[in-house]
Design a protein around this motif. Structure first.
Motif, PDB file in Angstrom:
ATOM      1  N   PRO A  88      85.561 -81.354 -28.050  1.00  0.00           N
ATOM      2  CA  PRO A  88      84.775 -80.984 -26.860  1.00  0.00           C
ATOM      3  C   PRO A  88      83.685 -82.104 -26.270  1.00  0.00           C
ATOM      4  O   PRO A  88      83.375 -82.874 -26.986  1.00  0.00           O
ATOM      5  CB  PRO A  88      83.956 -79.776 -27.393  1.00  0.00           C
ATOM      6  N   ASN A  89      83.420 -81.847 -25.277  1.00  0.00           N
ATOM      7  CA  ASN A  89      82.354 -82.664 -24.622  1.00  0.00           C
ATOM      8  C   ASN A  89      81.156 -82.769 -25.558  1.00  0.00           C
ATOM      9  O   ASN A  89      80.754 -81.574 -25.804  1.00  0.00           O
ATOM     10  CB  ASN A  89      82.112 -82.600 -23.318  1.00  0.00           C
TER      11      ASN A  89
ATOM     12  N   THR B  46      82.808 -91.945 -23.307  1.00  0.00           N
ATOM     13  CA  THR B  46      84.311 -92.074 -23.238  1.00  0.00           C
ATOM     14  C   THR B  46      84.771 -90.557 -22.797  1.00  0.00           C
ATOM     15  O   THR B  46      83.960 -89.655 -22.739  1.00  0.00           O
ATOM     16  CB  THR B  46      84.982 -92.455 -24.396  1.00  0.00           C
ATOM     17  N   ASN B  47      85.996 -90.541 -21.939  1.00  0.00           N
ATOM     18  CA  ASN B  47      86.483 -89.378 -21.526  1.00  0.00           C
ATOM     19  C   ASN B  47      88.158 -89.406 -22.069  1.00  0.00           C
ATOM     20  O   ASN B  47      88.801 -88.300 -21.712  1.00  0.00           O
ATOM     21  CB  ASN B  47      86.401 -89.233 -20.194  1.00  0.00           C
TER      22      ASN B  47
ATOM     23  N   SER C  73      78.965 -90.645 -26.891  1.00  0.00           N
ATOM     24  CA  SER C  73      79.183 -89.608 -25.782  1.00  0.00           C
ATOM     25  C   SER C  73      80.797 -89.268 -25.184  1.00  0.00           C
ATOM     26  O   SER C  73      81.164 -90.277 -24.765  1.00  0.00           O
ATOM     27  CB  SER C  73      78.270 -90.055 -24.728  1.00  0.00           C
ATOM     28  N   ILE C  74      81.020 -88.138 -25.470  1.00  0.00           N
ATOM     29  CA  ILE C  74      82.338 -87.856 -24.928  1.00  0.00           C
ATOM     30  C   ILE C  74      82.185 -86.904 -24.082  1.00  0.00           C
ATOM     31  O   ILE C  74      81.586 -85.929 -24.062  1.00  0.00           O
ATOM     32  CB  ILE C  74      83.276 -86.971 -26.236  1.00  0.00           C
ATOM     33  N   GLN C  75      82.665 -87.324 -22.667  1.00  0.00           N
ATOM     34  CA  GLN C  75      82.627 -86.427 -21.488  1.00  0.00           C
ATOM     35  C   GLN C  75      83.978 -85.872 -21.076  1.00  0.00           C
ATOM     36  O   GLN C  75      84.956 -86.625 -21.232  1.00  0.00           O
ATOM     37  CB  GLN C  75      81.938 -87.465 -20.538  1.00  0.00           C
TER      38      GLN C  75
END
Length: 70
Positions: free
Chosen positions: A48-49, A7-8, A68-70
Protein backbone atom coordinates in the motif's frame (compact mmCIF):
# COMPACT_ATOMS: atom_id res chain seq x y z
CA UNK A 1 22.72 3.79 -3.58
CA UNK A 2 18.92 3.66 -3.24
CA UNK A 3 16.70 4.91 -6.03
CA UNK A 4 14.11 6.14 -6.89
CA UNK A 5 12.65 7.68 -3.76
CA UNK A 6 9.74 8.31 -3.84
CA UNK A 7 8.88 5.21 -5.84
CA UNK A 8 5.77 3.81 -7.48
CA UNK A 9 6.89 0.38 -8.60
CA UNK A 10 10.41 -0.66 -7.68
CA UNK A 11 13.28 0.31 -5.37
CA UNK A 12 16.78 -0.36 -6.69
CA UNK A 13 19.60 -0.92 -4.21
CA UNK A 14 23.25 -0.93 -5.26
CA UNK A 15 25.21 -1.68 -2.11
CA UNK A 16 28.96 -1.51 -1.55
CA UNK A 17 29.12 -4.81 0.35
CA UNK A 18 26.91 -7.84 0.93
CA UNK A 19 24.13 -6.82 3.29
CA UNK A 20 20.89 -7.87 4.91
CA UNK A 21 17.95 -5.70 3.84
CA UNK A 22 14.62 -5.28 5.63
CA UNK A 23 11.64 -3.09 4.80
CA UNK A 24 9.15 -2.08 7.50
CA UNK A 25 5.79 -0.34 7.19
CA UNK A 26 4.90 2.67 9.33
CA UNK A 27 3.41 0.35 12.02
CA UNK A 28 6.77 -1.44 12.34
CA UNK A 29 5.71 -4.65 10.60
CA UNK A 30 8.45 -6.28 8.49
CA UNK A 31 7.11 -6.56 4.93
CA UNK A 32 10.29 -7.61 3.08
CA UNK A 33 13.60 -9.27 3.88
CA UNK A 34 16.63 -10.26 1.79
CA UNK A 35 19.84 -11.82 3.10
CA UNK A 36 23.40 -11.32 1.78
CA UNK A 37 22.53 -9.17 -1.22
CA UNK A 38 24.69 -6.72 -3.15
CA UNK A 39 22.32 -5.43 -5.82
CA UNK A 40 18.58 -5.95 -5.56
CA UNK A 41 15.27 -4.65 -6.86
CA UNK A 42 12.34 -4.59 -4.45
CA UNK A 43 8.93 -4.64 -6.15
CA UNK A 44 6.90 -2.04 -4.26
CA UNK A 45 3.68 -2.17 -6.27
CA UNK A 46 2.46 -4.97 -3.96
CA UNK A 47 2.59 -2.64 -0.91
CA UNK A 48 0.00 0.00 0.00
CA UNK A 49 1.06 3.61 -0.55
CA UNK A 50 2.75 5.25 2.42
CA UNK A 51 5.97 5.72 4.34
CA UNK A 52 8.28 2.74 4.87
CA UNK A 53 11.62 2.30 6.58
CA UNK A 54 14.48 0.47 4.89
CA UNK A 55 17.10 -1.07 7.20
CA UNK A 56 20.42 -2.16 5.73
CA UNK A 57 22.77 -4.21 7.93
CA UNK A 58 26.29 -4.52 6.54
CA UNK A 59 29.21 -5.77 8.63
CA UNK A 60 27.37 -4.89 11.86
CA UNK A 61 26.73 -1.33 10.65
CA UNK A 62 23.01 -0.54 10.42
CA UNK A 63 21.70 2.25 8.20
CA UNK A 64 18.04 3.27 8.01
CA UNK A 65 16.26 5.18 5.26
CA UNK A 66 12.76 6.56 4.92
CA UNK A 67 11.09 5.41 1.68
CA UNK A 68 7.91 6.84 0.19
CA UNK A 69 5.78 4.47 -1.88
CA UNK A 70 3.23 6.26 -4.03
Amino acid sequence: KIFPNPTNGVINLNLSSFSNVELFNIQGDKVFRAIDVLDIQIQTNIFPNGIYFLKINSNSVIDSYKISIQ
